[in-house]
Design an enzyme around this catalytic site. Structure first.
Site, PDB file in Angstrom:
ATOM      1  N   SER A 131       3.203 -38.705   4.763  1.00  0.00           N
ATOM      2  CA  SER A 131       4.314 -38.237   5.600  1.00  0.00           C
ATOM      3  C   SER A 131       4.894 -39.321   6.498  1.00  0.00           C
ATOM      4  CB  SER A 131       3.849 -37.069   6.453  1.00  0.00           C
ATOM      5  OG  SER A 131       3.435 -36.025   5.595  1.00  0.00           O
ATOM      6  N   HIS A 190       7.206 -23.048   7.128  1.00  0.00           N
ATOM      7  CA  HIS A 190       7.589 -23.377   8.490  1.00  0.00           C
ATOM      8  C   HIS A 190       8.769 -22.543   8.992  1.00  0.00           C
ATOM      9  CE1 HIS A 190       5.415 -27.166   7.499  1.00  0.00           C
ATOM     10  NE2 HIS A 190       5.110 -27.124   8.785  1.00  0.00           N
ATOM     11  N   CYS A 248       7.352 -30.986   7.829  1.00  0.00           N
ATOM     12  CA  CYS A 248       7.653 -29.994   6.794  1.00  0.00           C
ATOM     13  C   CYS A 248       8.047 -30.675   5.506  1.00  0.00           C
ATOM     14  CB  CYS A 248       8.786 -29.087   7.269  1.00  0.00           C
ATOM     15  SG  CYS A 248       9.267 -27.918   5.978  1.00  0.00           S
TER      16      CYS A 248
END
Lengths: 639, 379
Positions: free
Chosen positions: A327, A370, A383
């Site tokens: 991420s 989310h 997300c």
């Protein structure tokens, strides 16, 4: 006796005749000797006179003193210290085996060293000294000297040898020196004559190897009169060589040492970069090793222990290993989206926990979803679905271009060994290397830093510094070579819009300062030193199994990148903990501790930490100060 | 001849004997020894110690022994020959059991003030016993096979002991010495021709057999012979000495580098620089002229002895003088050949010049025998 007179006369005549024959023979032989003498001394005189000169004068190389290495404050990291050796001249020793036997009763001899020495004695001419023991104590030297009568051919000798006073701290950065091998020589074109000295020490790995030429210096020469056993009788002429240049690294040894201790036995790496200059303040791969072992010639047992350790202490993970950035790649994706103009940061995407792309289901890490996400909250909560959507809209080409702009997929030129280039995939790349067409799923994987994307911890630190400053900061490991200050890596503007950058930074700030941020637990409370960061988790296995339920070596890699202070970035940090589980639980706390340590140039006040953590941090600081093992070393659970 | 056959009146007696000594020979020996002192002084870097002075002391001792031996009538020595030979054999056997060996081959007995090499004594004793044998043997029997085999056996006994030490060089020299005395005594040349032919045949056989199925020696023995014959095959071992020696010699030129100016020997390039390889120092420092001067002195010794031998009235004296001079000849001929790379390296000193008490004392005592023969020659 009958007719003795005749007998006698006959005898005398015969003896006389034979005597004349023998005499003639003797004189003849003497004439032959005279002729030979004339031949050698008159006819061949010039030839032998020349040989005689060569015999008498011997040109010897004076090995130069190797350049030293200091940290940014001038603390020595690599020095030369006198070391005592015990050498044997086999010719003078007579019975070599017996002499060594006797020596072993007064000095401890290493079996490995001894075997190597015996092999060398076999190979080399008997008048050349062979080292029996290296780095012996002054005590041993004294004992050898006192017993010199009983130890013919054995003498103590003094030389310089490399020492790394900081031991493990700089193992991967500086590397080590070792005796030159036939293989090393073979690879060089026109090697320096110095390198022909048996067992001459050259840099093998790291800075020692990369800046070998700078630190080696050049050999001096001396002509010496030697006798037949090679013993120097007197020096006739001397030309001093040039000692090698000293180096000053940008690294701060105190911070380096702290980081190494903070990582404990984790298989991890940390890079701390100065956002202004690109100076690498710390670059640690853990676990480390003591480079001094290699200078001495590492024992096979020690080497096997390092080689077979599943945490790979020999690997310079910070630069040589490339991991899926996970991420932490999402800032690049965000910026690429913003720059392309396709993405409006306030526009929301709904996350139900997955996104179906061409019939395949791509999961978000949060299976329950989310809900509605704009860019800031998507970055904050990491997300995945938001970014799948972004990738479909923006396309891999834009994302890759941004990754490269921020320093990924490029070999940063610092003098360390085996620097990885990482990987920033393109459609073309996939066609060449995989022979397959780029599919949309590949983009979805890439945008969350999985799939083909690979980056080293060093590259992640560079990326973070560039995000923080908007400039093309490049890493600088060496501050000064000899007298020459090296240019800084401050760089120039990347040409990115300040608005776009601010948007991404806001998201990073939220990661560690918003209640819902993935690294909120690892925030910095101190107003002046707020931190912005991003967690990342690189999948090691594909099945969705909880990290706690699999063996250590199948858990995900934990990543965290950050910079601080938020308002006025000073340091950018990347942390990768191999098989650490998740970025928020194992990488972020380390990054925060290191960041505070760097910002305060020493142990930070406890007030900088959230109230709940202070007790735990105080204990941790205590342990690190005393260099004791950290709790949960090697078996870290979920935070 | 026997004691009675000497005419007492014609032989000098008492102190008059001193007048009848072969003084030119004594002068020659002193001159040669003096050259030795000088070179030893130079080799030590211009110092009487450790070699030169010790050598002088031994020379004085040796000359005293020579005078004493010279004063004793030659017939006494002839009668002592067999005893002397047995004594030498006893010494040889003694070192076999009690001797100290250095470098594996040369063995000696430590007398406290010097080391005695029995093989040196054996050479002279062999000459004495063979001379006595031919003095005793009726001349016409000289070449009878039976009477030829006896001296051959006499020669082979010490040779065999020395060979066991093992010292191939000295063993060969003993055989050659014995052969030389027999040759001087007038043994038929056919015997010598046979021995030479047989020897040559054996050598050819040994080398021809190499690498065939009937190979006579082991491979390592061949390799040893190779190095023995061609030292350059072993440039850091035996060949090293020879190569260095040739360099030192060659760099001398006509007049040399000058006394005490030699670089090669001074810097210890030469092993055994004060003993077996001392000639190289002389040749390097004094050049071709110095070297040939020494050679000339040696040849004069040989010629003086030969002249004396020809005037001897009895076989013992004549053969003894020739035998001693031949031993002397072998010393310098073999040593110089070795140093100049003409012969393999065998441990033979340069007579009267090389440092070492044993050879000097034995040689001077042997020249005492020559003097005795000269003094007690019927006139």
């Amino acid at each position: 006796m009958r007719r003795p007179e005749r007998d006698i006369a006959l005898s005398r005549r015969k003896v006389s005749r034979r005597a004349m024959l023998i005499g003639a023979g003797q004189v003849g032989f003497a004439a032959l000797l005279l002729g030979r003498m004339r031949f050698l001394q008159i006819e061949e005189a010039s030839k032998y006179r020349l040989l005689a000169e060569e015999n008498r004068i011997n040109i010897r190389l004076i090995p130069p003193t190797r350049g030293r290495i200091f940290d940014r404050d001038g603390t020595p990291l690599a020095t030369n210290e006198p070391s005592y050796r015990i050498v044997i001249v086999p010719e003078d020793a007579g019975d070599v085996a017996q002499t060594i036997e006797r020596l072993s009763t007064i000095v401890e001899l290493d079996a490995d060293d001894l075997n190597r020495a015996l092999a060398e004695i076999e190979r080399s001419p008997p008048f050349l000294p062979v080292t029996l023991a290296e780095r012996v104590s002054w005590d041993a030297v004294a004992r050898v000297a006192a017993n010199s009568v009983a130890l013919p051919g054995i003498s103590p000798d003094v030389g310089l040898s490399r020492r790394y006073p900081t031991q493990e701290d700089f193992a991967h950065v500086i590397g080590y020196v070792g005796p030159i091998s036939a293989y090393d020589l073979e690879r060089m074109e026109d090697p320096d004559q110095l390198l022909r000295i048996p067992r001459f020490q050259i840099g093998k790995v790291g800075v020692e190897s990369k800046l070998e030429e700078v630190m080696r210096g050049s050999a001096g020469t001396k002509s010496v009169e030697v006798n037949a056993v090679g013993r120097v009788m007197r020096e006739l002429d001397r030309q001093e060589g040039q000692s090698g240049g000293d180096l000053q690294l940008a690294v701060d040894h105190k911070l380096q040492s702290y980081v190494r201790k903070r990582l404990g036995q984790e298989s991890a790496s940390v890079v701390v970069m100065d956002c202004d200059t690109g100076d690498i303040r710390s670059i640690v791969s853990s676990p480390g090793f003591d480079p001094n072992l290699f200078v001495r010639g590492i024992s096979s047992a020690d080497y096997a222990r390092l080689r077979d350790n599943d945490r790979r202490p020999l690997a310079s993970k910070a630069v040589q290993d490339a991991y899926p950035p996970g991420s932490t790649f999402k800032m690049i994706a965000s910026l690429a989206g913003l720059k392309s103009g396709i993405i409006d940061p306030t526009e929301t995407v709904y996350c139900p926990g997955y996104l179906e792309i061409s019939g395949r289901k791509f999961n978000c890490w949060k299976k329950t979803g989310h809900g509605s996400m704009d860019q800031t909250s998507a970055l904050r909560e990491s997300c995945d679905v938001y970014y799948y959507d972004l990738a479909l809209k923006v396309g891999i080409e834009n994302i890759t271009e941004m990754a490269r702009l921020l320093g990924l997929g490029k070999r940063h030129d610092i003098p360390m060994s085996a620097i990885s280039e990482g990987l920033t995939p393109t459609k073309q790349w996939k066609e060449i290397y995989h022979g397959a067409e780029w599919v949309i799923g590949d983009s979805a994987n890439a945008v969350i830093g999985q799939g083909y994307v690979l980056a080293s911890p060093l590259q992640l630190a560079v990326m973070t510094a560039r995000l923080a400053t908007g400039r093309s900061v490049t890493p600088r490991l060496v501050k000064r070579i000899g007298d020459q200050e090296q240019p800084t890596g401050a760089g120039t503007s990347l040409g990115l819009s300040e608005d776009h950058l601010r948007q991404v930074r806001r998201g990073m700030f939220a990661v560690s300062n918003h209640r819902k941020g993935t690294a909120y637990k690892s925030r910095i409370e101190d107003e002046k030193n707020r931190m912005a960061g991003k967690t990342g988790t690189a999948q090691v296995r594909s099945a969705l199994v909880d990290n706690d339920e699999v063996p250590w070596d199948q858990r995900d890699h934990a990543l965290f990148v950050c910079y601080a202070p938020y308002e006025n970035p000073k340091y950018a940090i990347s942390v990768v903990v191999e098989h650490g589980g998740s970025g928020s639980s194992s990488a972020a706390p380390i990054a925060r501790d290191v960041m505070l340590q760097a910002l305060f140039d020493g142990p930070p006040p406890l007030e900088a930490y959230p109230e709940a953590d202070r007790e735990h941090i105080r204990e941790l600081q205590e342990l690190i100060k005393e260099d004791r093992p950290l709790p949960g070393d090697g078996e870290r659970g979920q935070a | 001849m026997s004691y009675l056959e000497y005419h007492a009146k014609s032989v000098p007696t008492g102190w008059r004997k001193i007048l009848y000594l072969h003084w030119p020979l004594i002068l020659l020996l002193t001159a040669i020894s003096s050259i030795g002192f000088l070179i030893l002084y130079s080799v030590a870097g211009g110092s009487l110690t450790p070699w030169s002075q010790a050598q002088m002391e031994r020379f004085v001792l040796g000359v005293s022994v020579m005078f004493i031996v010279a004063m004793v009538p030659i017939w006494f020595w002839r009668n002592m020959s067999v005893l002397a030979f047995l004594f030498a054999l006893a010494l040889l056997l003694m070192v076999e059991f009690f001797g100290v060996s250095s470098k594996g081959a040369q063995r000696w007995i430590d007398l406290g003030f010097m080391r005695l090499q029995p093989s040196e004594v054996a050479k002279i004793a062999l000459v004495m016993v063979l001379a006595a044998y031919y003095d005793w043997l009726p001349v016409r029997k000289t070449s009878k096979p039976f009477w030829v085999i006896i001296p051959v056996l006499i020669t082979l006994v010490p040779t065999a002991i020395v060979l066991r030490q093992p010292d191939l060089g000295t063993a060969l020299l003993l055989m050659i010495t014995g052969g030389a005395v027999m040759f001087a005594a007038g043994v038929h040349w056919a015997y010598f021709a046979t021995v030479v032919a047989a020897g040559a045949g054996m050598i050819v056989a040994v080398f021809q057999s190499r690498g065939t199925t009937w190979q006579l020696l082991q491979d390592y023995q061949y390799r040893r012979i190779d190095t023995f014959l061609d030292p350059s095959r072993d440039p850091l071992g035996a060949g090293y000495n020879i190569a260095q020696s040739k360099i030192a010699l060659g760099s001398g030129g006509w007049t040399g580098r000058g006394f005490m100016q030699g670089t090669q020997t001074r810097l210890n390039f030469l092993p055994e620089k004060q003993t077996d390889f001392i000639f190289t120092t002389l040749a390097e420092e004094l050049g071709f002229l110095g070297g040939s001067a020494l050679l000339l002195l040696y040849v004069l010794v040989i010629l003086f002895c030969l002249g004396a031998a020809l005037r001897m009235k009895d076989r013992f004296s004549a053969l003894l003088v020739m035998g001693v001079s031949f031993t002397f000849f072998l010393f310098f001929a073999v040593n110089m050949s070795m140093v100049m790379g003409l012969a393999p390296v065998v441990g033979v000193p340069l007579p009267l010049v090389s440092y070492g008490g044993s050879a000097m004392l034995v040689l001077l005592a042997a020249f005492g025998l020559v003097q005795s023969a000269h003094v007690h020659r019927p006139r």
